[in-house]
Design an enzyme around this catalytic site. Structure first.
Site, PDB file in Angstrom:
ATOM      1  N   ASN A  76     -16.158 -31.613  21.500  1.00 57.77           N
ATOM      2  CA  ASN A  76     -15.921 -30.241  21.045  1.00 57.77           C
ATOM      3  C   ASN A  76     -16.487 -29.954  19.667  1.00 57.77           C
ATOM      4  O   ASN A  76     -16.104 -28.973  19.023  1.00 57.77           O
ATOM      5  CB  ASN A  76     -14.426 -29.929  21.071  1.00 57.77           C
ATOM      6  CG  ASN A  76     -13.818 -30.285  22.414  1.00 57.77           C
ATOM      7  OD1 ASN A  76     -13.014 -31.199  22.498  1.00 57.77           O
ATOM      8  ND2 ASN A  76     -14.228 -29.610  23.472  1.00 57.77           N
ATOM      9  N   VAL A  84     -17.322 -26.354  15.268  1.00 60.56           N
ATOM     10  CA  VAL A  84     -16.138 -26.819  15.978  1.00 60.56           C
ATOM     11  C   VAL A  84     -15.764 -25.826  17.066  1.00 60.56           C
ATOM     12  O   VAL A  84     -15.720 -24.624  16.823  1.00 60.56           O
ATOM     13  CB  VAL A  84     -14.957 -26.975  14.996  1.00 60.56           C
ATOM     14  CG1 VAL A  84     -13.680 -27.335  15.722  1.00 60.56           C
ATOM     15  CG2 VAL A  84     -15.280 -28.008  13.937  1.00 60.56           C
ATOM     16  N   CYS A  85     -15.479 -26.333  18.261  1.00 61.20           N
ATOM     17  CA  CYS A  85     -14.990 -25.502  19.359  1.00 61.20           C
ATOM     18  C   CYS A  85     -13.485 -25.718  19.439  1.00 61.20           C
ATOM     19  O   CYS A  85     -13.021 -26.708  19.979  1.00 61.20           O
ATOM     20  CB  CYS A  85     -15.660 -25.923  20.668  1.00 61.20           C
ATOM     21  SG  CYS A  85     -15.118 -24.970  22.085  1.00 61.20           S
ATOM     22  N   LEU A  86     -12.739 -24.803  18.850  1.00 59.27           N
ATOM     23  CA  LEU A  86     -11.294 -24.929  18.803  1.00 59.27           C
ATOM     24  C   LEU A  86     -10.700 -23.537  18.961  1.00 59.27           C
ATOM     25  O   LEU A  86     -10.848 -22.693  18.087  1.00 59.27           O
ATOM     26  CB  LEU A  86     -10.887 -25.563  17.466  1.00 59.27           C
ATOM     27  CG  LEU A  86      -9.447 -25.983  17.273  1.00 59.27           C
ATOM     28  CD1 LEU A  86      -9.030 -27.001  18.331  1.00 59.27           C
ATOM     29  CD2 LEU A  86      -9.256 -26.569  15.890  1.00 59.27           C
ATOM     30  N   LEU A 120     -19.107 -28.613  23.274  1.00 60.31           N
ATOM     31  CA  LEU A 120     -20.248 -28.205  22.449  1.00 60.31           C
ATOM     32  C   LEU A 120     -21.266 -29.343  22.422  1.00 60.31           C
ATOM     33  O   LEU A 120     -22.426 -29.132  22.147  1.00 60.31           O
ATOM     34  CB  LEU A 120     -19.806 -27.890  21.010  1.00 60.31           C
ATOM     35  CG  LEU A 120     -19.204 -26.524  20.775  1.00 60.31           C
ATOM     36  CD1 LEU A 120     -18.735 -26.384  19.333  1.00 60.31           C
ATOM     37  CD2 LEU A 120     -20.180 -25.423  21.114  1.00 60.31           C
TER      38      LEU A 120
END
Length: 183
Positions: A76, A84-86, A120
């Site tokens: 991620n 960052v994929c959050l 990601l």
């Protein structure tokens, strides 16, 4: 809080008082770096990452932009940009959250519980699902190569996230960069 700028000051002060090393980019409080330690009892334990934080003008009503400066192997996190994929930062941010939440809850949770179904870094996600031991080994290799505590003291300008670092570039841990390089 009467204004976003006072909230920004308060959140930054709380972060600094919480034993986080914070380095301001300019005189303003909108862009800075925070040294983040990998969570205990995780594959990332012992690693230290420099996190770039940018606060939008509308902070805390709009979420901060968070990115890893030094490389990390995680489904991620984009390996090249450090993005960052959050969800909690990107979509479900609330003014009730603050910067301490990002570093004490959101990022540790991200590293402890990667989500390979929303990647990601497609390679890391595929490896995690296909061959967990190989994935864990690669995470540890990245920690040893890119997240050594002694390397984090080098200035962020010296470490581009898309450059390979040679062992010879940082062979002395007792030298610290003083000041900032001329533009």
């Amino acid at each position: 809080m009467s204004s976003p700028s006072k909230r920004r000051e308060m959140d930054l002060m709380k972060l600094m008082m919480g034993d986080y090393k914070v380095e301001m980019v300019n005189d303003g409080m909108q862009e800075f770096f925070v040294d983040f330690h990998g969570p205990k009892e995780s594959l990332y334990q012992g690693g230290v990452w420099r996190i770039r934080v940018e606060l939008p003008d509308a902070y805390p009503y709009k979420s901060p932009s968070i990115g890893f400066v030094n490389k990390i192997y995680h489904p991620n996190v984009d390996e090249m940009s450090g993005s960052v994929c959050l969800d909690v930062i990107n979509q479900t941010w609330s003014p009730m959250f603050d910067l301490v939440n990002v570093f004490e809850v959101f990022l540790p949770q991200l590293l402890l519980y990667p989500n390979p179904s929303d990647p990601l870094n497609g390679e890391a996600a595929a490896l995690m699902m296909r061959d967990r031991p190989a994935y864990e080994q690669k995470v540890k290799e990245y920690c040893q190569k890119y997240a050594k505590p002694e390397d984090i003291d080098a200035s962020p300008e010296d470490k581009s996230s898309d450059e390979e670092l040679s062992e010879d570039e940082y062979d002395s841990s007792d030298e610290q960069v003083v000041g900032k390089p001329d533009p």
